[in-house]
Structure formats: C-alpha cells, structure tokens
Design a protein around this motif. Structure first.
Motif, PDB file in Angstrom:
ATOM      1  N   ASP A 104      -6.863 -16.311   1.174  1.00  0.00           N
ATOM      2  CA  ASP A 104      -8.042 -15.468   0.959  1.00  0.00           C
ATOM      3  C   ASP A 104      -9.051 -15.736   2.074  1.00  0.00           C
ATOM      4  N   ALA A 109       0.760  -8.458  -0.995  1.00  0.00           N
ATOM      5  CA  ALA A 109      -0.346  -9.400  -1.206  1.00  0.00           C
ATOM      6  C   ALA A 109      -0.478 -10.405  -0.068  1.00  0.00           C
ATOM      7  N   ASN A 110       0.562 -10.586   0.744  1.00  0.00           N
ATOM      8  CA  ASN A 110       0.467 -11.490   1.891  1.00  0.00           C
ATOM      9  C   ASN A 110      -0.455 -10.953   2.974  1.00  0.00           C
ATOM     10  N   PRO A 134      -6.441 -12.481   3.033  1.00  0.00           N
ATOM     11  CA  PRO A 134      -5.057 -12.418   3.508  1.00  0.00           C
ATOM     12  C   PRO A 134      -4.966 -12.107   5.001  1.00  0.00           C
ATOM     13  N   MET A 146      -1.985 -18.203  -2.343  1.00  0.00           N
ATOM     14  CA  MET A 146      -2.502 -16.914  -1.894  1.00  0.00           C
ATOM     15  C   MET A 146      -3.647 -17.130  -0.905  1.00  0.00           C
ATOM     16  N   ASP A 182      -5.604  -7.847   0.113  1.00  0.00           N
ATOM     17  CA  ASP A 182      -5.801  -7.907  -1.332  1.00  0.00           C
ATOM     18  C   ASP A 182      -5.766  -6.487  -1.890  1.00  0.00           C
ATOM     19  N   TRP A 200      -5.185  -9.042  -6.684  1.00  0.00           N
ATOM     20  CA  TRP A 200      -3.808  -9.494  -6.923  1.00  0.00           C
ATOM     21  C   TRP A 200      -3.796 -10.748  -7.781  1.00  0.00           C
ATOM     22  N   LYS A 201      -4.790 -11.614  -7.601  1.00  0.00           N
ATOM     23  CA  LYS A 201      -4.829 -12.849  -8.395  1.00  0.00           C
ATOM     24  C   LYS A 201      -5.006 -12.540  -9.877  1.00  0.00           C
TER      25      LYS A 201
END
Length: 439
Positions: free
Chosen positions: A74, A357-358, A76, A72, A361, A336-337
């Motif tokens: 961060d 989520a890409n 995004p 993921m 967040d 999302w995490k």
C-alpha cells in the motif's frame, strides 16, 4: 445485495478419493537427505511472520487472512499515489494497460446490428425495445428511453442495472414501461430505489438513456436447456415451461440455482483465459458503442452509473473507457483488503480479476478515469462493506484526484442507511450528471 452463493454444488466423492490416494503416496516418499533437510530448516522467511503469541483478528479465511493482508503493498505497484509518478499522462498508459491485461477482456470485433422490436410512448417518454446479437449466446435485450418529442442530440446515460442475486431480471430492475410490473420488480424497486425506476427518472430530465441486460442476466442468462449434468433446483422439469416462466416460484428457483452456477461460470471463464469482470466489461462496451452511434445522442456527453452490481460495472467501465465523460458509482466502493478479510462472500465473481490487487487498489480502477468527473455514493450502514474501508476507498480516490490537480472532479458522499439508491441519492447523482454533461 450483490451476492453469489457461498458453496459450490459439486460432487465430493472423487475429490475425497484423490486426497486419500495423494496422502498415501506422500507417506511413501523417502525422507529428505540430511544436507537437504538442513537447507530447508535454515531457510529465512522473506517477510516478518506474525508472532505466534499474538491474538489474531478474525477474518473470512481464519488465520490466513491477517498474514495475507500484510503481504498487500500500500500503495500497490501501479498506484498513482506512488512517488514514482507526478503526472497522470506519465502514469496512466502503463496502469491502464496492466489493468486491461489482468481483466483479460475478450475482444469483440464483429459488427453488431441493432433491431428495434417495438416503439411506443409511456409516462412522457419515447421508448424503444431493442435487441442485438453478439457472436455468442442469446440476443441481448435493451430499453432505450428519452423525453417524448425531444429533438436534436441529447446527453446520454448508460444506466447499469444491479446484481442483487437476481439474475432472472436485468434491465427491468431500473425501468418501467407500463402500469403493470412484475411483483418481484415492484418489490425490488421499492426496497432498493425508494419505489422509483431511476432510468425513467433521469430520462425525464432530458437525457437519452440505454439500459441493457448484462452478461449472464435476463436475456443473457444461462438457460437450463442449454446445459447438462447440473441439477436445476427444487422445481420439476414439467414446471419449467414458457407459460409459467414468470411465476414467482420459478423465478426464485432460477435465482437460487444461478447463485450456485456463478461459481462454475467464473471457473470456466478463467479456464478460457478471461474473467467475469472482463466478460461484463466487453458487453457493456458494446452497449456503449450502440448508444454512442445513435443520431439522437451527443457522443461527447455520455455518462454511466448504477447501484451495487451497477456500481461495480461503473467502476470497470468508467475506469477503462474514456468515452464515459461522467460516472456515478453507487453502493459499490471499498478496498481489496475489505474483500479479503471481511466481505468477499457478499460479492459477485464479477468483482475479481486475478493478480489485479498487486498493481492497484480496487477504488483506483475507477481512479484510472482521472481527471474525468467522478462521484461515489456510499451508505454508512451498508452491510456489504465495512465503514472504515469504505472511508479508506474514498480517501484513496480523493488523493488520486488531488494529486492530479483536479479535486473538483471528484465527489465522495456518504448517506445514512443500508444498501440503497434512494430518492435523495438519485437527486444528487442526477445533479452531478447535469453539472458535467449539461442538458
């Protein structure tokens, strides 16, 4: 709580047969040629794997979770926190368009006529029972409230009810229209709202308030007689009659069944090219259309808010529709995490849009509304999230508003206690609406 059930009530026999046949077919495949086998053996991972001897933290999906979390980005791709953007006017159009694409909200172009079924006064309020018909499903039912004898155009609130795993009810969860309430509603308001119907309370402050049944709740719920092939639950068919529909046992059985059915609904919506949040957002926008069009409402002073599922609906509606001039999200804010590793099972399918989520967040969906006033209220002991990720979500939103040069337009508040929207929180929320919408 904002839950859907953890297991699908699906027949497993055919699946086992398919797996068995697939396993036999795979066993019959020829071995790879030596050159191709060597190519596969020499492939280099595109990301650094987690060392095999490293003890992995536990997650909802076992050892898959930590690796997925490392994938993921961060921030995004379309996060305003990226150095790619310095001005919100350069960033917002592309971010908003991508989120709209991922949510896949259906477009409803039909003219929606509204019918007033009943008008009366209660508790110092003028109350209207409304209904409107969408091009699909049963009619939407709604409650409109405003101070009795009020005149002129009022600031307005689209009050969004919660989920709580109780799909039999919708608008009734946060309203009170007579001295007699269903015992399950009394208990729900006591546990989640400190005994108050919060839509009534903010109406008394001088607001026009609309509360409608969300997609798949109450008047918009899935009816057993409209379906086939799926067991209803513990009640027999002869128990499901109109005259005992409000029986506690019947309602609880429906809520149990609806929890399982939510998985099926989500899969069917994905198959149709839309999503659960997309459907809910589309119907919430229709309600906003109806509220905005009223002659007793100032369309330039409309806010929205709600607890739990209502907070989730605030994230999507407040983030995606600039007609919401002030938003208060209560008890639905994390990352999302957090959902990936810890808490996906505690939340409804109304949360998730594939691929979103890409790009941003979860808190940044609500952040799309910057610089419009935004409050988030969280509880330190809320069992639906982890506190570190709630704090991370708060810092993300604060960073978005700060970078945009509007720190005063964001307020993130934390309260002691579990999942709730109690009197103190309601007072803070109402004061926030007062400050930005006026009365």
């Amino acid at each position: 709580m904002n839950k859907s059930k953890n297991t699908d009530a699906e027949i497993q026999g055919s699946r086992r047969a398919f797996i068995s046949k697939t396993a036999m077919a795979t066993a019959a495949l020829p071995l790879l040629p030596a050159t191709l086998s060597a190519t596969f053996n020499n492939l280099v991972p595109t990301t650094n794997p987690i060392p095999m001897n490293q003890e992995l933290p536990k997650s909802l999906i076992g050892q898959y979770g930590p690796w997925l979390a490392t994938q993921m980005q961060d921030p995004p791709k379309l996060s305003f926190r990226n150095d790619l953007w310095s001005k919100i006017e350069d960033w917002k159009p592309s971010a908003h368009a991508k989120v709209q694409e991922q949510i896949a909200e259906p477009l409803i172009k039909d003219t929606i006529p509204v019918t007033i079924k009943r008008t009366y006064s209660y508790d110092g309020l003028h109350i209207e029972e409304l209904t409107w018909k969408l091009p699909y499903g049963r009619p939407v039912e709604a409650i409109f409230l405003k101070p009795e004898n009020s005149t002129g155009k009022l600031p307005a609130i689209l009050a969004l009810h919660d989920h709580a795993g109780k799909k039999y009810f919708g608008k009734r969860k946060i309203t009170k229209t007579s001295d007699t309430q269903h015992p399950l509603i009394e208990a729900h308001q006591e546990s989640d709202y400190e005994g108050r119907a919060w839509a009534n309370e903010i109406a008394k402050r001088g607001y026009a308030v609309l509360v409608h049944d969300a997609f798949s709740f109450a008047s918009r719920r899935v009816y057993y007689e409209d379906m086939a092939e799926i067991a209803w639950g513990p009640l027999k068919a002869e128990d499901r009659t109109d005259e005992n529909a409000e029986d506690v046992r019947n309602i609880e059985a429906y809520n149990e069944w609806a929890g399982h059915h939510e998985h099926l609904m989500a899969k069917s919506l994905l198959s149709a090219g839309t999503t659960y949040p997309g459907m809910v957002l589309a119907e919430d926008r229709i309600a906003l259309d109806i509220l905005s069009a009223r002659k007793d409402v100032d369309a330039e002073r409309i806010g929205c808010g709600g607890l739990s599922g209502g907070g989730l609906r605030t994230v999507y509606l407040g983030g995606m529709d600039a007609r919401i001039k002030c938003a208060v999200c209560v008890g639905f804010m994390s990352t999302w995490k957090d959902f990936l590793l810890n808490k996906a099972y505690t939340h409804t399918w109304m949360t998730y849009a594939p691929g979103l989520a890409n790009y941003i967040d979860f808190p940044e969906i609500l952040g799309l509304r910057v610089p419009l006033p935004t409050m988030v209220q969280s509880n330190n002991h809320d069992q639906l999230y982890t506190l570190p990720e709630m704090k991370k979500a708060d810092s993300i939103l604060a960073a978005v508003f700060s970078k945009a040069g509007h720190t005063e337009k964001y307020s993130g508040k934390f309260y002691d206690g579990g999942h709730k929207f109690d009197v103190r929180m309601q007072t803070d929320a109402f004061d926030w609406f007062d400050a930005w919408l006026g009365k």
